[in-house]
Design a protein around this motif. Structure first.
Motif, PDB file in Angstrom:
ATOM      1  N   GLN A  83       0.965  -0.997   0.052  1.00 51.99           N
ATOM      2  CA  GLN A  83       0.484   0.441  -0.146  1.00 51.99           C
ATOM      3  C   GLN A  83       1.013   1.342  -0.143  1.00 51.99           C
ATOM      4  O   GLN A  83       1.815   1.581   0.288  1.00 51.99           O
ATOM      5  CB  GLN A  83      -0.495  -0.032   1.276  1.00 51.99           C
ATOM      6  CG  GLN A  83       0.310  -0.387   2.604  1.00 51.99           C
ATOM      7  CD  GLN A  83      -0.886  -0.369   3.334  1.00 51.99           C
ATOM      8  OE1 GLN A  83      -2.096  -0.790   3.025  1.00 51.99           O
ATOM      9  NE2 GLN A  83      -0.164  -0.509   5.009  1.00 51.99           N
ATOM     10  N   GLY A  84       0.425   2.272  -0.098  1.00 55.70           N
ATOM     11  CA  GLY A  84       1.524   3.809  -0.153  1.00 55.70           C
ATOM     12  C   GLY A  84       0.049   4.754  -0.623  1.00 55.70           C
ATOM     13  O   GLY A  84      -0.735   4.551  -0.802  1.00 55.70           O
ATOM     14  N   ILE A  85       1.049   6.090  -0.336  1.00 58.67           N
ATOM     15  CA  ILE A  85      -0.425   7.308  -0.867  1.00 58.67           C
ATOM     16  C   ILE A  85       1.140   7.975  -1.237  1.00 58.67           C
ATOM     17  O   ILE A  85       2.226   8.503  -0.664  1.00 58.67           O
ATOM     18  CB  ILE A  85      -0.446   7.671   0.208  1.00 58.67           C
ATOM     19  CG1 ILE A  85      -1.756   8.733   0.471  1.00 58.67           C
ATOM     20  CG2 ILE A  85       0.736   8.150   1.518  1.00 58.67           C
ATOM     21  CD1 ILE A  85      -2.052   9.140   1.172  1.00 58.67           C
ATOM     22  N   ALA A  86       0.545   8.734  -2.113  1.00 59.58           N
ATOM     23  CA  ALA A  86       1.015  10.128  -2.711  1.00 59.58           C
ATOM     24  C   ALA A  86       0.768  11.679  -2.412  1.00 59.58           C
ATOM     25  O   ALA A  86      -0.950  11.682  -3.005  1.00 59.58           O
ATOM     26  CB  ALA A  86       1.490  10.127  -4.427  1.00 59.58           C
ATOM     27  N   LEU A  87       1.334  11.935  -2.391  1.00 58.54           N
ATOM     28  CA  LEU A  87       0.285  13.853  -2.294  1.00 58.54           C
ATOM     29  C   LEU A  87       0.780  14.650  -3.451  1.00 58.54           C
ATOM     30  O   LEU A  87       2.289  14.485  -3.873  1.00 58.54           O
ATOM     31  CB  LEU A  87       0.836  14.556  -0.517  1.00 58.54           C
ATOM     32  CG  LEU A  87       0.393  13.648  -0.060  1.00 58.54           C
ATOM     33  CD1 LEU A  87       0.578  14.666   1.699  1.00 58.54           C
ATOM     34  CD2 LEU A  87      -1.247  13.429   0.235  1.00 58.54           C
ATOM     35  N   ASN A  88       0.321  15.113  -3.816  1.00 55.25           N
ATOM     36  CA  ASN A  88       0.717  16.075  -5.389  1.00 55.25           C
ATOM     37  C   ASN A  88       0.554  17.027  -5.570  1.00 55.25           C
ATOM     38  O   ASN A  88      -0.390  18.084  -5.338  1.00 55.25           O
ATOM     39  CB  ASN A  88      -0.211  15.699  -7.151  1.00 55.25           C
ATOM     40  CG  ASN A  88       0.241  13.318  -7.302  1.00 55.25           C
ATOM     41  OD1 ASN A  88       0.963  12.814  -6.358  1.00 55.25           O
ATOM     42  ND2 ASN A  88      -0.601  13.052  -7.312  1.00 55.25           N
ATOM     43  N   PHE A  89       1.526  18.154  -6.204  1.00 54.35           N
ATOM     44  CA  PHE A  89       1.509  19.899  -6.323  1.00 54.35           C
ATOM     45  C   PHE A  89       1.494  19.912  -7.919  1.00 54.35           C
ATOM     46  O   PHE A  89       2.449  19.550  -8.271  1.00 54.35           O
ATOM     47  CB  PHE A  89       2.521  20.044  -5.340  1.00 54.35           C
ATOM     48  CG  PHE A  89       2.054  21.957  -5.495  1.00 54.35           C
ATOM     49  CD1 PHE A  89       0.847  22.989  -4.881  1.00 54.35           C
ATOM     50  CD2 PHE A  89       3.123  22.526  -6.421  1.00 54.35           C
ATOM     51  CE1 PHE A  89       0.874  23.772  -4.876  1.00 54.35           C
ATOM     52  CE2 PHE A  89       2.554  23.738  -5.982  1.00 54.35           C
ATOM     53  CZ  PHE A  89       1.304  24.443  -5.867  1.00 54.35           C
ATOM     54  N   ILE A  90       0.098  20.235  -8.100  1.00 53.78           N
ATOM     55  CA  ILE A  90       0.865  20.536  -9.686  1.00 53.78           C
ATOM     56  C   ILE A  90       1.489  21.823  -9.633  1.00 53.78           C
ATOM     57  O   ILE A  90       0.495  23.226  -9.311  1.00 53.78           O
ATOM     58  CB  ILE A  90      -1.164  20.659 -10.690  1.00 53.78           C
ATOM     59  CG1 ILE A  90      -1.335  19.504  -9.914  1.00 53.78           C
ATOM     60  CG2 ILE A  90      -0.908  20.752 -11.957  1.00 53.78           C
ATOM     61  CD1 ILE A  90      -3.589  19.217 -10.823  1.00 53.78           C
ATOM     62  N   ASP A  98      -0.665  16.947 -17.834  1.00 53.24           N
ATOM     63  CA  ASP A  98      -0.701  17.990 -15.877  1.00 53.24           C
ATOM     64  C   ASP A  98       1.186  17.869 -15.301  1.00 53.24           C
ATOM     65  O   ASP A  98       1.921  16.546 -15.571  1.00 53.24           O
ATOM     66  CB  ASP A  98      -0.647  17.305 -15.183  1.00 53.24           C
ATOM     67  CG  ASP A  98      -2.571  17.999 -15.518  1.00 53.24           C
ATOM     68  OD1 ASP A  98      -2.956  19.067 -15.528  1.00 53.24           O
ATOM     69  OD2 ASP A  98      -3.420  17.640 -14.592  1.00 53.24           O
ATOM     70  N   GLN A  99       2.165  18.626 -14.957  1.00 54.72           N
ATOM     71  CA  GLN A  99       3.788  18.220 -14.613  1.00 54.72           C
ATOM     72  C   GLN A  99       3.297  18.487 -13.098  1.00 54.72           C
ATOM     73  O   GLN A  99       2.847  19.562 -12.798  1.00 54.72           O
ATOM     74  CB  GLN A  99       4.569  19.480 -15.113  1.00 54.72           C
ATOM     75  CG  GLN A  99       4.467  19.359 -16.344  1.00 54.72           C
ATOM     76  CD  GLN A  99       5.334  19.765 -17.275  1.00 54.72           C
ATOM     77  OE1 GLN A  99       6.556  19.986 -16.645  1.00 54.72           O
ATOM     78  NE2 GLN A  99       5.914  20.185 -18.556  1.00 54.72           N
ATOM     79  N   PHE A 100       3.684  17.525 -12.423  1.00 54.75           N
ATOM     80  CA  PHE A 100       4.022  18.055 -10.788  1.00 54.75           C
ATOM     81  C   PHE A 100       4.887  17.393  -9.851  1.00 54.75           C
ATOM     82  O   PHE A 100       5.814  16.121 -10.470  1.00 54.75           O
ATOM     83  CB  PHE A 100       2.514  17.133 -10.215  1.00 54.75           C
ATOM     84  CG  PHE A 100       2.128  15.447 -10.765  1.00 54.75           C
ATOM     85  CD1 PHE A 100       3.489  14.761  -9.464  1.00 54.75           C
ATOM     86  CD2 PHE A 100       1.577  15.337 -11.970  1.00 54.75           C
ATOM     87  CE1 PHE A 100       3.051  13.317  -9.932  1.00 54.75           C
ATOM     88  CE2 PHE A 100       2.179  13.555 -12.274  1.00 54.75           C
ATOM     89  CZ  PHE A 100       2.347  12.855 -10.968  1.00 54.75           C
ATOM     90  N   VAL A 101       5.072  17.689  -8.667  1.00 58.51           N
ATOM     91  CA  VAL A 101       5.856  17.380  -7.928  1.00 58.51           C
ATOM     92  C   VAL A 101       5.017  16.494  -6.841  1.00 58.51           C
ATOM     93  O   VAL A 101       4.086  16.880  -6.479  1.00 58.51           O
ATOM     94  CB  VAL A 101       6.947  18.111  -6.919  1.00 58.51           C
ATOM     95  CG1 VAL A 101       7.926  19.236  -8.023  1.00 58.51           C
ATOM     96  CG2 VAL A 101       6.289  19.787  -6.423  1.00 58.51           C
ATOM     97  N   TYR A 102       5.185  15.477  -6.565  1.00 57.92           N
ATOM     98  CA  TYR A 102       5.106  14.669  -5.613  1.00 57.92           C
ATOM     99  C   TYR A 102       5.634  14.057  -4.314  1.00 57.92           C
ATOM    100  O   TYR A 102       7.554  14.280  -4.241  1.00 57.92           O
ATOM    101  CB  TYR A 102       4.794  13.615  -6.428  1.00 57.92           C
ATOM    102  CG  TYR A 102       5.622  11.770  -6.787  1.00 57.92           C
ATOM    103  CD1 TYR A 102       5.885  11.244  -5.821  1.00 57.92           C
ATOM    104  CD2 TYR A 102       6.479  12.442  -7.839  1.00 57.92           C
ATOM    105  CE1 TYR A 102       7.237  10.477  -6.295  1.00 57.92           C
ATOM    106  CE2 TYR A 102       7.452  11.846  -8.052  1.00 57.92           C
ATOM    107  CZ  TYR A 102       7.530  10.973  -6.953  1.00 57.92           C
ATOM    108  OH  TYR A 102       8.256   9.669  -7.108  1.00 57.92           O
ATOM    109  N   ILE A 103       5.437  14.077  -3.255  1.00 56.30           N
ATOM    110  CA  ILE A 103       5.807  13.288  -2.204  1.00 56.30           C
ATOM    111  C   ILE A 103       4.982  11.556  -1.765  1.00 56.30           C
ATOM    112  O   ILE A 103       4.247  11.943  -1.934  1.00 56.30           O
ATOM    113  CB  ILE A 103       5.873  13.990  -0.648  1.00 56.30           C
ATOM    114  CG1 ILE A 103       4.656  14.357   0.103  1.00 56.30           C
ATOM    115  CG2 ILE A 103       7.174  15.156  -0.851  1.00 56.30           C
ATOM    116  CD1 ILE A 103       4.306  15.423   1.017  1.00 56.30           C
ATOM    117  N   GLY A 104       5.771  10.576  -1.649  1.00 53.62           N
ATOM    118  CA  GLY A 104       4.969   9.659  -1.010  1.00 53.62           C
ATOM    119  C   GLY A 104       5.878   8.404  -0.291  1.00 53.62           C
ATOM    120  O   GLY A 104       7.029   8.804   0.046  1.00 53.62           O
ATOM    121  N   ASN A 105       4.837   7.649   0.399  1.00 52.86           N
ATOM    122  CA  ASN A 105       5.521   6.856   0.910  1.00 52.86           C
ATOM    123  C   ASN A 105       4.740   5.236   0.753  1.00 52.86           C
ATOM    124  O   ASN A 105       3.927   5.581   0.180  1.00 52.86           O
ATOM    125  CB  ASN A 105       5.080   6.788   2.227  1.00 52.86           C
ATOM    126  CG  ASN A 105       3.943   7.143   3.101  1.00 52.86           C
ATOM    127  OD1 ASN A 105       3.619   5.923   2.786  1.00 52.86           O
ATOM    128  ND2 ASN A 105       4.485   7.840   3.933  1.00 52.86           N
TER     129      ASN A 105
END
Length: 186
Positions: A83-90, A98-105
């Protein structure tokens, strides 16, 4: 005593480079676009940071979240969870991407019930062994991604970045990370 100062230097440098890249990409975000027509997506994802399996994605005008999950059971009392989750900022929206940066785990967990017997000793004594083996792997990372918006309701997402991993015992490190997802717009 273990001296971790030399081992942490590469992590600090990589973290600093990732931070500079994220700040630079956010600074490039200059254009505003209309509302996204479909905010909810469902599909499949595979990636080193977020894991693999079924995936749900929610996107607003600037922020988004990707959830990935898969449970696998077998008949031999084995369990595998990813399982995992990522938060994206467009940072840039266009009509077809869409281009975005992300952090996730992500977290990988496996459990297996092991049971067997063997003969030991000079008296040929039978020994029964019965135990449960558990393994964990934690991953965290960040980077850059692009979502290609298909006109046929399919979106393709590509991610690249850096991840840190650990099994909470003796194995940990930093690796390049990549991911691919295909989502159907609901």
């Amino acid at each position: 005593i273990i001296d971790l100062t030399n081992r942490m230097e590469p992590l600090k440098k990589i973290g600093f480079l990732v931070l500079i890249c994220i700040i630079s990409l956010i600074g490039m975000s200059q254009e505003e676009k209309k509302d996204i027509t479909s905010k909810h997506r469902f599909g499949v994802n595979t990636g080193l940071t977020n894991g693999f399996g079924f995936s749900y994605s929610f996107m607003s005008n600037k922020f988004g979240v990707d959830l990935t999950f898969i449970p696998i059971y077998s008949q031999k009392q084995k369990l595998f969870l990813c399982q995992g989750i990522a938060l994206n900022f467009i940072i840039r929206q266009k009509e077809l991407s869409d281009q975005f940066v992300y952090i996730g785990n992500g977290l990988v967990f496996s459990r297996e019930h092991i049971s067997y017997s063997h003969v030991t000793g000079p008296n040929q004594q039978i020994t029964y062994v019965d135990y449960i083996s558990k393994k964990y792997l934690y991953r965290a990372g960040g980077g850059w991604g692009i979502r290609l918006k298909g006109k046929n309701k399919l979106d393709w997402t590509f991610k690249v970045g850096v991840m840190w991993y650990s099994n909470w015992r003796n194995s940990h490190g930093v690796l390049p990370s990549a991911g691919l997802a295909v989502h159907y717009k609901l």
